[in-house]
Design a protein around this motif. Structure first.
Motif, PDB file in Angstrom:
ATOM      1  N   ALA A 104      37.907  -4.133   1.383  1.00 48.20           N
ATOM      2  CA  ALA A 104      36.651  -4.765   0.978  1.00 48.20           C
ATOM      3  C   ALA A 104      35.518  -3.753   0.824  1.00 48.20           C
ATOM      4  CB  ALA A 104      36.252  -5.830   1.989  1.00 48.20           C
ATOM      5  N   ARG A 105      34.769  -3.929  -0.278  1.00 47.23           N
ATOM      6  CA  ARG A 105      33.549  -3.146  -0.496  1.00 47.23           C
ATOM      7  C   ARG A 105      32.403  -4.032  -0.962  1.00 47.23           C
ATOM      8  NH1 ARG A 105      33.805   2.295  -0.320  1.00 47.23           N
ATOM      9  NH2 ARG A 105      35.888   3.250  -0.173  1.00 47.23           N
ATOM     10  N   THR A 106      32.608  -5.348  -0.906  1.00 47.88           N
ATOM     11  CA  THR A 106      31.561  -6.299  -1.293  1.00 47.88           C
ATOM     12  C   THR A 106      31.442  -7.373  -0.228  1.00 47.88           C
ATOM     13  OG1 THR A 106      33.095  -7.744  -2.505  1.00 47.88           O
ATOM     14  CG2 THR A 106      32.072  -5.919  -3.735  1.00 47.88           C
ATOM     15  N   LEU A 107      30.303  -8.047  -0.202  1.00 52.64           N
ATOM     16  CA  LEU A 107      30.088  -9.126   0.762  1.00 52.64           C
ATOM     17  C   LEU A 107      31.047 -10.291   0.543  1.00 52.64           C
ATOM     18  CD1 LEU A 107      26.175  -9.149   0.956  1.00 52.64           C
ATOM     19  CD2 LEU A 107      27.775  -8.474   2.751  1.00 52.64           C
ATOM     20  N   PRO A 108      31.286 -10.736  -0.722  1.00 50.76           N
ATOM     21  CA  PRO A 108      32.237 -11.843  -0.908  1.00 50.76           C
ATOM     22  C   PRO A 108      33.633 -11.518  -0.373  1.00 50.76           C
ATOM     23  CG  PRO A 108      30.924 -11.560  -2.878  1.00 50.76           C
ATOM     24  CD  PRO A 108      30.600 -10.407  -1.994  1.00 50.76           C
TER      25      PRO A 108
END
Length: 471
Positions: A104-108
């Motif tokens: 993961a590299r995004t909030l979603p």
């Protein structure tokens, strides 16, 4: 043949379920100390308030997902002929959440990972517990629940330690390497297990004693009217399996004995999780103690969980009432005394460690019998009204409601303690929780471990309503 017998044994099933609980809870807590760094370094949040807000949102998302998932998988679990297949598929959900976290590299992506983690725990703590109950039987479920409490506590308190150490010395991705190894081991164990067959109950003893034979089989729906039934298949009530399953939640929630069990578990988890939000900042503000002292105090709460199998064995021997009541009595005394450890107290660390140790003893003695009580209530209702819950029983739904209550306690506890400490102070937290524990002690003594009269009170009323054509 020996290998097959072992794979179907009570011992192996208990071991697999305990390992599943340990792995799931460990992986859920592995990420906790790393989340703030993931939000700042991987997602790119720069403001401290943004990191704090999203950290709280991600932690809350897990509890919310666990609450919803517990009800859903409980509902699903009692509509399937077996529990092993969805239990195995739960590993896929756990693996997907771990992959999401690792990449993961995004909030979603982080939010999806946390939601999947909650769903994985819901599968383990509903279908896993139901599978365990099928294997060991209600007469041994107390001791089995004691072992699961030990597994849960080990995962709960070793997860953050392992995650923090691996992140410090290895980096973000290295945190998840042991996670993937544990998932592979867990998959092998879940595939290896052989689900126990449903145990047959046979004809109703009272009818057999009177020489009354079971009525004939009238087909798929009508066969549910038979008096000669298997343990989780055919009720005496003249209704279809669809109708009985539809009412399982309401039947359980109308049982005072069941309500006392799940509300007690809510209160106990509320107490246990309340320390997450207030203990470390309080001892730093009031006494100048460090994070090492906080870790030692959390360990003081965790260590007594090794007593849980003793409490479970006592439950199998004497019923849930007295072990649970003893736990609540210890909780009341410990909580009332905790409120006195305030600024200016001599030897605060030692006093807190002793009192928190007894809080851990209270949790270790009260939680296994109350978890066992959930399945004992289902068994009592079915014994009084064979097959009332339909062809596959209601154990999964009962554990779903139980885990919903426990997750709610875990969600509300830290929030409640944090707000009360800010507005009313440290003493008010444990005065209120001590009073609440005292109230639950009275209910446990009044209703837990009773005969079937309370737990099955709703069933005859439901039967009459259905006979009159009510939905």
């Amino acid at each position: 043949m020996i290998a097959r017998d072992f794979r179907a044994s009570k011992t192996f099933t208990t071991f697999v379920v305990c390992i599943s609980i340990f792995t799931d809870i460990l992986l859920q807590n592995l990420i906790v100390p790393v989340l703030p760094y993931a939000l700042s370094e991987r997602v790119g949040l720069t403001r401290e308030d943004e990191v704090q807000r999203w950290n709280s949102i991600l932690l809350a998302a897990y509890s919310a997902s666990l609450m919803v998932g517990s009800l859903f998988f409980g509902w699903i679990g009692d509509r399937l002929p077996g529990r092993r297949t969805p239990f195995i598929l739960g590993v896929a959900v756990l693996g997907a959440s771990t992959v999401c976290f690792a990449l993961a590299r995004t909030l979603p992506a982080l939010l999806i990972a946390r939601i999947l983690e909650g769903l994985s725990t819901a599968i383990v703590c509903t279908l896993g517990y139901a599978l365990l109950n099928d294997a060991v039987g209600v007469e041994h479920i107390g001791k089995a629940m004691g072992y699961t409490s030990v597994a849960l506590s080990l995962g709960l308190f070793t997860g953050p330690v392992i995650g923090g150490v691996l992140y410090e010395y290895g980096g973000y991705f290295q945190v998840f390497l042991p996670a993937f190894c544990l998932i592979v081991v867990e998959l092998i164990l879940r595939v290896t297990i052989i689900e126990p067959e449903k145990r047959s109950r046979g004809p109703d003893p009272s009818q057999k004693a009177l020489g009354i034979d079971a009525p004939p089989d009238f087909g798929t729906d009508e066969r549910l009217q038979q008096g000669s039934v298997t343990d989780e298949q055919q009720p005496l009530l003249p209704v279809t399996g669809h109708e009985t399953n539809r009412h399982a939640f309401s039947i359980l929630l109308c049982s005072p004995r069941f309500l006392v069990a799940v509300l007690s578990l809510f209160v106990l988890n509320n107490i246990g999780c309340s320390f997450d939000g207030v203990l470390a900042p309080y001892i730093n503000d009031a006494f100048g103690l460090s994070a090492i002292h906080a870790a030692a105090l959390f360990l003081a709460i965790a260590l007594p969980m090794f007593l849980a199998p003793i409490s479970g064995a006592l439950t199998d021997q004497f019923g849930a009432k007295w072990p649970a009541a003893g736990g609540f009595l210890i909780a009341v005394a410990s909580l009332f005394l905790l409120r006195l450890v305030v600024r200016g107290t001599n030897s605060p660390f030692m006093k807190l460690a002793i009192l928190l140790f007894f809080v851990g003893v209270a949790l270790a003695f009260a939680m296994p019998p109350l978890r066992a009580e959930v399945s004992k209530v289902v068994e009592a209702i079915e014994r009084q009204n064979p097959g009332i819950f339909g062809p596959h029983g209601a154990n999964s739904q009962a554990y779903g409601l139980m885990n919903f209550a426990i997750a709610a306690g875990g969600l509300i506890g830290p929030l409640y303690a944090g707000f009360v400490r800010v507005w009313l102070g440290w003493g008010a937290i444990f005065l209120s929780m001590g009073v609440l524990s005292l109230i639950m002690l009275v209910f446990v003594l009044s209703l837990s471990g009773e005969s079937t009269s309370h737990s099955s009170r709703i069933a005859p009323e439901l039967s009459e309503a259905r006979a009159d054509g009510a939905p």
